[in-house]
Write a protein that holds these residues in place. Structure first.
Motif, PDB file in Angstrom:
ATOM      1  N   LEU A  52      41.214   4.846  27.491  1.00  0.00           N
ATOM      2  CA  LEU A  52      40.417   4.491  28.665  1.00  0.00           C
ATOM      3  C   LEU A  52      39.462   5.613  29.043  1.00  0.00           C
ATOM      4  N   GLY A  53      39.858   6.860  28.802  1.00  0.00           N
ATOM      5  CA  GLY A  53      38.950   7.984  29.038  1.00  0.00           C
ATOM      6  C   GLY A  53      37.760   7.946  28.094  1.00  0.00           C
ATOM      7  N   LEU A  54      37.997   7.641  26.823  1.00  0.00           N
ATOM      8  CA  LEU A  54      36.903   7.500  25.857  1.00  0.00           C
ATOM      9  C   LEU A  54      35.988   6.347  26.239  1.00  0.00           C
ATOM     10  N   LYS A  55      36.571   5.275  26.750  1.00  0.00           N
ATOM     11  CA  LYS A  55      35.787   4.108  27.144  1.00  0.00           C
ATOM     12  C   LYS A  55      34.840   4.459  28.287  1.00  0.00           C
ATOM     13  N   GLU A  56      35.342   5.167  29.295  1.00  0.00           N
ATOM     14  CA  GLU A  56      34.514   5.484  30.459  1.00  0.00           C
ATOM     15  C   GLU A  56      33.501   6.583  30.188  1.00  0.00           C
ATOM     16  N   ASP A  57      33.909   7.623  29.453  1.00  0.00           N
ATOM     17  CA  ASP A  57      33.049   8.793  29.286  1.00  0.00           C
ATOM     18  C   ASP A  57      32.069   8.681  28.122  1.00  0.00           C
ATOM     19  N   HIS A  58      32.498   8.063  27.015  1.00  0.00           N
ATOM     20  CA  HIS A  58      31.686   8.098  25.792  1.00  0.00           C
ATOM     21  C   HIS A  58      31.332   6.727  25.224  1.00  0.00           C
ATOM     22  N   ARG A  59      31.672   5.641  25.937  1.00  0.00           N
ATOM     23  CA  ARG A  59      31.359   4.274  25.502  1.00  0.00           C
ATOM     24  C   ARG A  59      32.036   3.916  24.178  1.00  0.00           C
ATOM     25  N   TYR A  60      33.257   4.384  23.985  1.00  0.00           N
ATOM     26  CA  TYR A  60      34.059   4.013  22.817  1.00  0.00           C
ATOM     27  C   TYR A  60      35.081   2.965  23.229  1.00  0.00           C
ATOM     28  N   LEU A  61      35.288   1.978  22.370  1.00  0.00           N
ATOM     29  CA  LEU A  61      36.359   1.008  22.526  1.00  0.00           C
ATOM     30  C   LEU A  61      37.389   1.289  21.455  1.00  0.00           C
ATOM     31  N   CYS A  62      38.651   1.107  21.769  1.00  0.00           N
ATOM     32  CA  CYS A  62      39.728   1.434  20.841  1.00  0.00           C
ATOM     33  C   CYS A  62      40.540   0.168  20.573  1.00  0.00           C
ATOM     34  N   PHE A  63      40.689  -0.183  19.294  1.00  0.00           N
ATOM     35  CA  PHE A  63      41.412  -1.393  18.904  1.00  0.00           C
ATOM     36  C   PHE A  63      42.409  -1.082  17.805  1.00  0.00           C
ATOM     37  N   GLU A  64      43.510  -1.842  17.786  1.00  0.00           N
ATOM     38  CA  GLU A  64      44.368  -1.873  16.605  1.00  0.00           C
ATOM     39  C   GLU A  64      43.775  -2.940  15.697  1.00  0.00           C
ATOM     40  N   VAL A  65      43.557  -2.583  14.436  1.00  0.00           N
ATOM     41  CA  VAL A  65      42.916  -3.502  13.499  1.00  0.00           C
ATOM     42  C   VAL A  65      43.812  -3.695  12.282  1.00  0.00           C
ATOM     43  N   ALA A  66      43.455  -4.662  11.462  1.00  0.00           N
ATOM     44  CA  ALA A  66      44.205  -4.926  10.236  1.00  0.00           C
ATOM     45  C   ALA A  66      44.141  -3.702   9.325  1.00  0.00           C
ATOM     46  N   ALA A  67      45.254  -3.381   8.694  1.00  0.00           N
ATOM     47  CA  ALA A  67      45.346  -2.166   7.881  1.00  0.00           C
ATOM     48  C   ALA A  67      44.405  -2.204   6.682  1.00  0.00           C
ATOM     49  N   ARG A  68      44.072  -3.374   6.186  1.00  0.00           N
ATOM     50  CA  ARG A  68      43.208  -3.480   5.008  1.00  0.00           C
ATOM     51  C   ARG A  68      41.737  -3.661   5.351  1.00  0.00           C
ATOM     52  N   ALA A  69      41.409  -3.722   6.648  1.00  0.00           N
ATOM     53  CA  ALA A  69      40.021  -3.929   7.066  1.00  0.00           C
ATOM     54  C   ALA A  69      39.233  -2.624   6.946  1.00  0.00           C
ATOM     55  N   ASN A  70      37.988  -2.743   6.452  1.00  0.00           N
ATOM     56  CA  ASN A  70      37.140  -1.550   6.379  1.00  0.00           C
ATOM     57  C   ASN A  70      36.200  -1.509   7.593  1.00  0.00           C
ATOM     58  N   LYS A  71      35.386  -0.456   7.669  1.00  0.00           N
ATOM     59  CA  LYS A  71      34.544  -0.245   8.843  1.00  0.00           C
ATOM     60  C   LYS A  71      33.510  -1.361   9.021  1.00  0.00           C
ATOM     61  N   HIS A  72      32.959  -1.854   7.934  1.00  0.00           N
ATOM     62  CA  HIS A  72      31.953  -2.921   8.024  1.00  0.00           C
ATOM     63  C   HIS A  72      32.581  -4.204   8.568  1.00  0.00           C
ATOM     64  N   GLN A  73      33.790  -4.531   8.118  1.00  0.00           N
ATOM     65  CA  GLN A  73      34.469  -5.720   8.610  1.00  0.00           C
ATOM     66  C   GLN A  73      34.817  -5.586  10.092  1.00  0.00           C
ATOM     67  N   VAL A  74      35.256  -4.395  10.518  1.00  0.00           N
ATOM     68  CA  VAL A  74      35.578  -4.168  11.926  1.00  0.00           C
ATOM     69  C   VAL A  74      34.316  -4.315  12.774  1.00  0.00           C
ATOM     70  N   LYS A  75      33.207  -3.751  12.320  1.00  0.00           N
ATOM     71  CA  LYS A  75      31.944  -3.844  13.061  1.00  0.00           C
ATOM     72  C   LYS A  75      31.514  -5.299  13.218  1.00  0.00           C
ATOM     73  N   GLN A  76      31.547  -6.068  12.158  1.00  0.00           N
ATOM     74  CA  GLN A  76      31.148  -7.475  12.225  1.00  0.00           C
ATOM     75  C   GLN A  76      32.081  -8.273  13.126  1.00  0.00           C
ATOM     76  N   ALA A  77      33.381  -7.986  13.067  1.00  0.00           N
ATOM     77  CA  ALA A  77      34.348  -8.723  13.880  1.00  0.00           C
ATOM     78  C   ALA A  77      34.149  -8.444  15.366  1.00  0.00           C
ATOM     79  N   VAL A  78      33.936  -7.182  15.744  1.00  0.00           N
ATOM     80  CA  VAL A  78      33.737  -6.842  17.154  1.00  0.00           C
ATOM     81  C   VAL A  78      32.436  -7.446  17.661  1.00  0.00           C
ATOM     82  N   GLU A  79      31.375  -7.386  16.861  1.00  0.00           N
ATOM     83  CA  GLU A  79      30.101  -7.968  17.278  1.00  0.00           C
ATOM     84  C   GLU A  79      30.221  -9.472  17.476  1.00  0.00           C
ATOM     85  N   LYS A  80      30.975 -10.139  16.608  1.00  0.00           N
ATOM     86  CA  LYS A  80      31.114 -11.582  16.705  1.00  0.00           C
ATOM     87  C   LYS A  80      32.044 -11.995  17.847  1.00  0.00           C
TER      88      LYS A  80
END
Length: 96
Positions: free
Chosen positions: A17-45
Motif C-alpha cells: 500500500l505504501g508503494l501504491k500511494e507513493d510510487h504508483r505501483y500495484l502489487c499482485f500475486e500472479v501465475a508462476a508461469r506468467a511472464n512480464k508481457h502476459q502480466v502487462k496485458q492481463a492488467v491492462e485488460k
C-alpha cells in the motif's frame, strides 16, 4: 492464458500500500508461469489502465511441519505493476 487466471489476487500489505500511494505501483500475486508481457496485458485488460512497466519476483515455497508430518507451501510469483502517468489508480484497498 485467460487474464483472470494470470492475475490471481492483489497483495494488500503495508509495504504494497505504501508503494501504491507513493510510487504508483500495484502489487499482485500472479501465475508462476506468467511472464512480464502476459502480466502487462492481463492488467491492462482487467482494469482498463495503461501499464508503464512490470517487475516480478519469484518465491520458493517454505517447508512446514505439523508434528511429525512435513508439508510444503507452493512456489508463487509477485508482480509489481507501475502505471503510466495520468492513469487513474485502481482502488482495491485504502491505507486508512
Amino acid at each position: 492464458m485467460n487474464p483472470a487466471s494470470i492475475v490471481k489476487r492483489p497483495i494488500i500489505t503495508e509495504k504494497a500500500l505504501g508503494l501504491k500511494e507513493d510510487h504508483r505501483y500495484l502489487c499482485f500475486e500472479v501465475a508462476a508461469r506468467a511472464n512480464k508481457h502476459q502480466v502487462k496485458q492481463a492488467v491492462e485488460k482487467l482494469f482498463n489502465v495503461k501499464v508503464a512497466s512490470v517487475n516480478t519476483a519469484a518465491f520458493k515455497g517454505k517447508e512446514r511441519r505439523q508434528g511429525r508430518y512435513v508439508g510444503r507451501r507452493p512456489d508463487w510469483k509477485k508482480a509489481f505493476v507501475k502505471l503510466k502517468p495520468g492513469e487513474k489508480m485502481i482502488e482495491y484497498a485504502d491505507n486508512a
